[in-house]
Scaffold this motif. Structure first.
Motif, PDB file in Angstrom:
ATOM      1  N   UNK A   1       0.777  -1.240  -0.002  1.00 30.36           N
ATOM      2  CA  UNK A   1       0.017   0.027   0.192  1.00 30.36           C
ATOM      3  C   UNK A   1       0.866   1.213  -0.049  1.00 30.36           C
ATOM      4  N   UNK A   2       2.007   1.186   0.964  1.00 32.42           N
ATOM      5  CA  UNK A   2       2.802   2.415   0.899  1.00 32.42           C
ATOM      6  C   UNK A   2       3.399   2.687  -0.738  1.00 32.42           C
ATOM      7  N   UNK A   3       3.695   1.396  -1.220  1.00 33.08           N
ATOM      8  CA  UNK A   3       4.422   1.409  -2.612  1.00 33.08           C
ATOM      9  C   UNK A   3       3.366   2.116  -3.624  1.00 33.08           C
ATOM     10  N   UNK A   4       2.132   1.885  -3.379  1.00 30.47           N
ATOM     11  CA  UNK A   4       0.982   2.192  -4.054  1.00 30.47           C
ATOM     12  C   UNK A   4       0.589   3.881  -4.008  1.00 30.47           C
ATOM     13  N   UNK A   5       1.256   4.472  -3.070  1.00 31.80           N
ATOM     14  CA  UNK A   5       1.021   5.736  -2.650  1.00 31.80           C
ATOM     15  C   UNK A   5       0.036   5.946  -1.528  1.00 31.80           C
ATOM     16  N   UNK A   6      -0.405   5.184  -0.966  1.00 31.08           N
ATOM     17  CA  UNK A   6      -1.381   5.388   0.269  1.00 31.08           C
ATOM     18  C   UNK A   6      -0.829   5.639   1.408  1.00 31.08           C
ATOM     19  N   UNK A   7      -1.644   6.560   2.260  1.00 35.00           N
ATOM     20  CA  UNK A   7      -1.139   6.838   3.585  1.00 35.00           C
ATOM     21  C   UNK A   7      -1.496   5.803   4.630  1.00 35.00           C
TER      22      UNK A   7
END
Ligand SMILES: NC(=O)c1ccc[n+]([C@@H]2O[C@H](COP(=O)([O-])OP(=O)(O)OC[C@H]3O[C@@H](n4cnc5c(N)ncnc54)[C@H](OP(=O)(O)O)[C@@H]3O)[C@@H](O)[C@H]2O)c1
Length: 293
Positions: free
Chosen positions: A27-33
């Motif tokens: 999720x971090x890699x996908x740009x999510x907080x």
């Protein structure tokens, strides 16, 4: 509610074990907080170093995001977490990402609904290192609206598949798939154990076992069609012929360490069908609907 929609890129992940950690990284890699909370604080440290936000409490984590993933060990852990939450979770979606039973999924969904949120159950058919790849299949069930609202997040984790709108559908599908593997693998192990005990060359035998497994795989479409159409052609053997083999197998497996695999129940079912005049039908008849015999 408006606040929730505005912060749609936020995701909370409760439980940063093997699956939870892989999910957070993806999720971090996908740009999510991503806000994380783990019972054992130290286990989330690497994720925090990688950019996740650490919540000071379970409550703070859950309230941080419109989408909350419970990547926990089992239903007991999920139940404990949900029991500690006495806040209004209206507008939020809570996803139970753990391996559990249908009854557990229903109870989790009821508890989540009582807190005002929507529940989505998830069946994880992947190991942590596969999360985020094309081969990762994660099964979801429950609110279609909630699934579609967060589908882009689910897509980051693998191929999402909504398998039903009942909260327990993903758990049933997930466990049934595991059951296919266990039945096939235990069938193989029982056979290998039996032939070894009989002094037979296990490697030689295994080459012929492959053929049987291939037959099962090749027959999947026909078996499903027979089941759906309640039509049970005999194929290579009819029920009367199957009964004789099943009885021999029960005798061969008697006293075996892995049990008889439930074959006496299968034999009893076949006997009942033969008594009803259906001995010329094929094996799929044993899963005919109860009302149809
Ligand atoms: N790993 C796999 O390959 C795999 C594959 C398919 C499905 N699954 C399923 O996915 C789920 C998660 O597996 P996992 O491998 O991530 O497990 P895991 O590494 O053992 O992590 C379990 C997580 O649950 C937390 N937890 C356990 N009991 C708790 C409780 N009573 N209260 C609060 N938190 C609790 C743990 O927190 P602590 O750090 O504090 O212990 C940890 O964060 C399981 O249901 C598993 O069957 C796993």
């Amino acid at each position: 509610m408006v606040e929730i929609e505005k912060s749609a890129a936020r995701v909370a992940v409760i439980g940063t074990g093997a699956i939870g950690s892989a999910v957070v990284r993806r999720l971090l890699d996908g740009g999510h907080e991503v806000t994380v909370y783990n019972r054992t604080r130290s286990r989330a440290a690497r994720l925090v170093a990688a950019g996740a936000l650490r919540a000071r409490s379970l409550r703070e984590a859950v309230l941080s995001s419109p989408l909350v993933l419970l990547t926990l060990k089992d239903y007991a852990a999920v139940q404990q977490c949900l029991a500690h939450l006495d806040v209004d979770l209206s507008g939020r979606t809570i996803v139970g990402m753990y391996t559990g039973t249908a009854g557990e999924a229903r109870q989790a969904a009821e508890r989540v609904a009582s807190l005002g949120a929507r529940y989505v159950g998830a069946g994880i058919q992947v190991s942590p290192e596969v999360i985020g790849t094309d081969t990762a299949t994660i099964l979801y069930s429950g609110s279609r609206h909630a699934f579609e609202q967060h589908e882009s997040v689910f897509e980051l984790l693998g191929r999402p598949r909504l398998v039903g709108e009942a909260p327990e559908a993903a758990a049933v599908w997930d466990l049934a798939l595991f059951g296919v593997w266990y039945d096939a693998q235990l069938g193989l192990l029982r056979a290998l154990d039996t032939v070894r005990e009989a002094g037979i060359d296990v490697e030689e035998f295994a080459r012929t076992a492959n053929t049987q497994l291939d037959h099962v795989v090749a027959a999947v479409p026909a078996t499903v069609s027979e089941m759906l159409h309640a039509s049970y052609p005999a194929g290579p053997a009819n029920l009367t012929e199957h009964l004789a083999v099943v009885r021999h197998l029960v005798e061969l497996r008697a006293g075996g360490r892995l049990g008889d695999g439930g074959l006496p129940e299968v034999a009893a079912r076949i006997e009942a069908l033969i008594a009803a005049g259906r001995g010329t039908e094929g094996l799929t008849a044993i899963v005919g609907r109860r009302s149809a015999g």
